[in-house]
Design a protein around this motif. Structure first.
Motif, PDB file in Angstrom:
ATOM      1  N   ASP A 132      85.727  23.402 -93.557  1.00 13.20           N
ATOM      2  CA  ASP A 132      86.094  23.079 -92.182  1.00 13.20           C
ATOM      3  C   ASP A 132      85.115  23.702 -91.193  1.00 13.20           C
ATOM      4  N   PHE A 133      84.668  24.920 -91.518  1.00 17.00           N
ATOM      5  CA  PHE A 133      83.691  25.557 -90.635  1.00 17.00           C
ATOM      6  C   PHE A 133      82.383  24.771 -90.642  1.00 17.00           C
ATOM      7  N   ALA A 134      81.960  24.297 -91.800  1.00 17.17           N
ATOM      8  CA  ALA A 134      80.708  23.549 -91.890  1.00 17.17           C
ATOM      9  C   ALA A 134      80.763  22.293 -91.017  1.00 17.17           C
ATOM     10  N   THR A 135      81.921  21.617 -91.027  1.00 14.44           N
ATOM     11  CA  THR A 135      82.089  20.415 -90.204  1.00 14.44           C
ATOM     12  C   THR A 135      82.029  20.759 -88.720  1.00 14.44           C
ATOM     13  N   LEU A 136      82.747  21.813 -88.335  1.00 17.97           N
ATOM     14  CA  LEU A 136      82.758  22.227 -86.938  1.00 17.97           C
ATOM     15  C   LEU A 136      81.372  22.681 -86.482  1.00 17.97           C
ATOM     16  N   ASP A 137      80.684  23.435 -87.316  1.00 14.43           N
ATOM     17  CA  ASP A 137      79.359  23.935 -86.976  1.00 14.43           C
ATOM     18  C   ASP A 137      78.384  22.785 -86.717  1.00 14.43           C
ATOM     19  N   GLU A 138      78.463  21.746 -87.540  1.00 17.08           N
ATOM     20  CA  GLU A 138      77.571  20.596 -87.375  1.00 17.08           C
ATOM     21  C   GLU A 138      77.838  19.862 -86.059  1.00 17.08           C
ATOM     22  N   VAL A 139      79.119  19.661 -85.749  1.00 13.60           N
ATOM     23  CA  VAL A 139      79.474  18.920 -84.535  1.00 13.60           C
ATOM     24  C   VAL A 139      79.161  19.732 -83.277  1.00 13.60           C
ATOM     25  N   ALA A 140      79.316  21.067 -83.357  1.00 10.42           N
ATOM     26  CA  ALA A 140      79.119  21.920 -82.185  1.00 10.42           C
ATOM     27  C   ALA A 140      77.657  22.281 -81.937  1.00 10.42           C
ATOM     28  N   SER A 141      76.800  22.127 -82.931  1.00 10.22           N
ATOM     29  CA  SER A 141      75.403  22.564 -82.815  1.00 10.22           C
ATOM     30  C   SER A 141      74.678  22.015 -81.594  1.00 10.22           C
ATOM     31  N   PRO A 142      74.797  20.710 -81.259  1.00 14.42           N
ATOM     32  CA  PRO A 142      74.092  20.210 -80.076  1.00 14.42           C
ATOM     33  C   PRO A 142      74.501  20.925 -78.790  1.00 14.42           C
ATOM     34  N   GLN A 143      75.775  21.272 -78.672  1.00 10.18           N
ATOM     35  CA  GLN A 143      76.237  21.972 -77.473  1.00 10.18           C
ATOM     36  C   GLN A 143      75.637  23.370 -77.384  1.00 10.18           C
ATOM     37  N   PHE A 144      75.514  24.032 -78.519  1.00 13.40           N
ATOM     38  CA  PHE A 144      74.918  25.365 -78.515  1.00 13.40           C
ATOM     39  C   PHE A 144      73.429  25.305 -78.198  1.00 13.40           C
ATOM     40  N   GLU A 145      72.752  24.238 -78.611  1.00 15.94           N
ATOM     41  CA  GLU A 145      71.333  24.107 -78.295  1.00 15.94           C
ATOM     42  C   GLU A 145      71.121  23.924 -76.792  1.00 15.94           C
ATOM     43  N   VAL A 146      71.972  23.131 -76.170  1.00 14.33           N
ATOM     44  CA  VAL A 146      71.902  22.946 -74.720  1.00 14.33           C
ATOM     45  C   VAL A 146      72.118  24.284 -74.016  1.00 14.33           C
ATOM     46  N   LEU A 147      73.106  25.030 -74.483  1.00 11.68           N
ATOM     47  CA  LEU A 147      73.403  26.324 -73.878  1.00 11.68           C
ATOM     48  C   LEU A 147      72.266  27.317 -74.099  1.00 11.68           C
ATOM     49  N   ARG A 148      71.669  27.278 -75.283  1.00  5.33           N
ATOM     50  CA  ARG A 148      70.576  28.196 -75.594  1.00  5.33           C
ATOM     51  C   ARG A 148      69.380  27.941 -74.657  1.00  5.33           C
ATOM     52  N   LYS A 149      69.054  26.682 -74.418  1.00  5.21           N
ATOM     53  CA  LYS A 149      67.939  26.357 -73.521  1.00  5.21           C
ATOM     54  C   LYS A 149      68.230  26.823 -72.099  1.00  5.21           C
ATOM     55  N   ARG A 150      69.476  26.706 -71.693  1.00  2.91           N
ATOM     56  CA  ARG A 150      69.836  27.165 -70.360  1.00  2.91           C
ATOM     57  C   ARG A 150      69.698  28.678 -70.242  1.00  2.91           C
ATOM     58  N   ARG A 151      70.063  29.372 -71.296  1.00  2.00           N
ATOM     59  CA  ARG A 151      69.928  30.827 -71.292  1.00  2.00           C
ATOM     60  C   ARG A 151      68.459  31.248 -71.280  1.00  2.00           C
ATOM     61  N   GLU A 152      67.622  30.489 -71.972  1.00  4.08           N
ATOM     62  CA  GLU A 152      66.197  30.824 -72.033  1.00  4.08           C
ATOM     63  C   GLU A 152      65.539  30.738 -70.660  1.00  4.08           C
ATOM     64  N   GLN A 153      66.072  29.904 -69.798  1.00  2.00           N
ATOM     65  CA  GLN A 153      65.538  29.797 -68.436  1.00  2.00           C
ATOM     66  C   GLN A 153      65.771  31.070 -67.641  1.00  2.00           C
ATOM     67  N   ARG A 154      66.713  31.890 -68.093  1.00  2.00           N
ATOM     68  CA  ARG A 154      67.014  33.146 -67.422  1.00  2.00           C
ATOM     69  C   ARG A 154      66.488  34.343 -68.197  1.00  2.00           C
ATOM     70  N   ALA A 155      65.604  34.091 -69.155  1.00  2.00           N
ATOM     71  CA  ALA A 155      65.062  35.178 -69.978  1.00  2.00           C
ATOM     72  C   ALA A 155      64.405  36.226 -69.089  1.00  2.00           C
TER      73      ALA A 155
END
Length: 367
Positions: A132-155
């Motif tokens: 179940d975690f593997a399924t959730l991780d796959e579906v949520a990954s794009p959202q975390f990538e968007v968030l990661r890029k936003r955080r990098e702008q404030r590095a």
């Protein structure tokens, strides 16, 4: 109470649940606090007027939000600025005004098997099945990538708490909502939440979040004063909300230095008057609960009754009885990826204080 294949996580044996007690406006002694004492004794007229104006205007807004149970309206409805969206917002508000929830005092008395550890401790933790975690991780990954890029702008710059958290809507991220609802149902989380709230629970909001050691919002307190050791209750608070439940899903392994979510076991039973609760919520939402010099000056200039915060942990003196109770009852949930932490937001808790590594979680509001 957990679903088949889901492992229930127990509090540490050394944890001592918070004794039942009542919230009092003087639990934090601002007259004896080095960062507030002089400000409270000799407030300027400008700070008296400014602080009271901010407080009263925010209280007016808060009363409206409580009347319509604003947090229980899904984010995709709240954020829809179209005519149809505004009409839907009004419909949800009217429905919420009619269908009032059971009183909180009745909810916290339901320490029966149906509420799992939530009724007893204010918090219920399970670890989901790997598949179940593997399924959730796959579906949520794009959202975390968007968030990661936003955080990098404030590095290299200080980030506020909200800059580490993303927002999604059911309309835009249907697949993510569907997987989360299935996982929470299979884990028994929705049954526990529904039994505790005494009504069918549903997922209102889903918010991915990333934190690492570069985030300092949790320790940047009293920035205009000499550096000092953080109090043991630092960052502890009760949520400025209508008393919803939250489920935090660990998307990474979380050890002692990775910012484990922490909860004061039994603190959901703390009794607080409606007036005091609203005062705390108003100050948490209007900026007067901040610990910078300007916020402290305005807060200290308020009438004594209004000097209350839900985010009180940074102000609590180590010698205060509540500080000692928190030290005995604070459970830092170190757990593997796929763990789900369901808790009553009106209990005392704090989020991730990351010292090393990266912490990824998904926070879900259940109403």
């Amino acid at each position: 109470m957990d679903g088949e294949g889901y492992r229930l996580v127990e509090p540490d044996a050394a944890i001592v649940a918070l004794p039942e007690q009542a919230w009092r406006p003087d639990l934090v002694d601002y007259a004896a606090h080095d960062a507030y004492r002089d400000l409270a004794v000799r407030p300027s007229l400008a700070n008296r007027i400014g602080g009271l104006s901010i407080f009263l205007s925010s209280m007016a807004v808060l009363l409206i939000k409580r009347l319509v149970r604003y947090e229980m309206i899904p984010n995709d409805v709240r954020s829809d600025a179209t005519f149809g969206g505004r009409a839907s917002m009004v419909g949800h508000a009217l429905k919420n005004m009619v269908a009032r929830p059971p009183a909180r005092s009745a909810r916290i008395m339901r320490a029966d098997p149906g509420t799992g550890h939530l009724g007893r401790d204010g918090i219920h933790v399970v670890t989901m099945r790997p598949k179940d975690f593997a399924t959730l991780d796959e579906v949520a990954s794009p959202q975390f990538e968007v968030l990661r890029k936003r955080r990098e702008q404030r590095a290299g710059k200080k980030r506020a708490f909200e800059e580490s958290r993303g927002r999604t809507t059911r309309r835009e991220q249907m697949a993510l909502f569907d997987v989360i609802e299935r996982v929470l149902t299979d884990a028994g989380i929705m049954d526990v939440a529904s039994a505790y709230m005494q009504r069918p629970g549903k997922v209102i909001d889903v918010n991915p979040q990333i934190n690492d050691a570069s985030d300092t919002f949790w320790k940047d307190i009293f920035p205009d004063t000499p550096p000092s050791e953080l109090p043991g209750s630092a960052y502890c608070h009760r949520d400025a909300s209508g008393g919803d439940l939250k489920a935090i899903i660990y998307m990474t392994d979380v050890g002692p230095t990775n910012g484990p979510f922490s909860y004061v076991v039994g603190s959901h039973r703390m009794q607080i008057s409606t007036v005091d609760d609203l005062i705390c919520e108003a100050n948490d939402s209007n900026g007067l609960a901040g610990t910078d010099a300007v916020s402290r000056a305005r807060f200290a200039a308020l009438p004594a009754k209004f000097r209350q915060k839900g985010s009180f942990g940074n102000d609590l003196l180590p010698t205060a009885p509540l500080a000692q109770d928190i030290a005995c009852g604070l459970w830092a949930i170190t757990a593997p990826e796929g763990s789900i932490v369901l808790f009553d937001t009106k209990g005392i808790h704090r989020g991730g204080m990351v010292e090393s590594g990266e912490r990824r979680v998904i926070t879900c509001v259940i109403g």
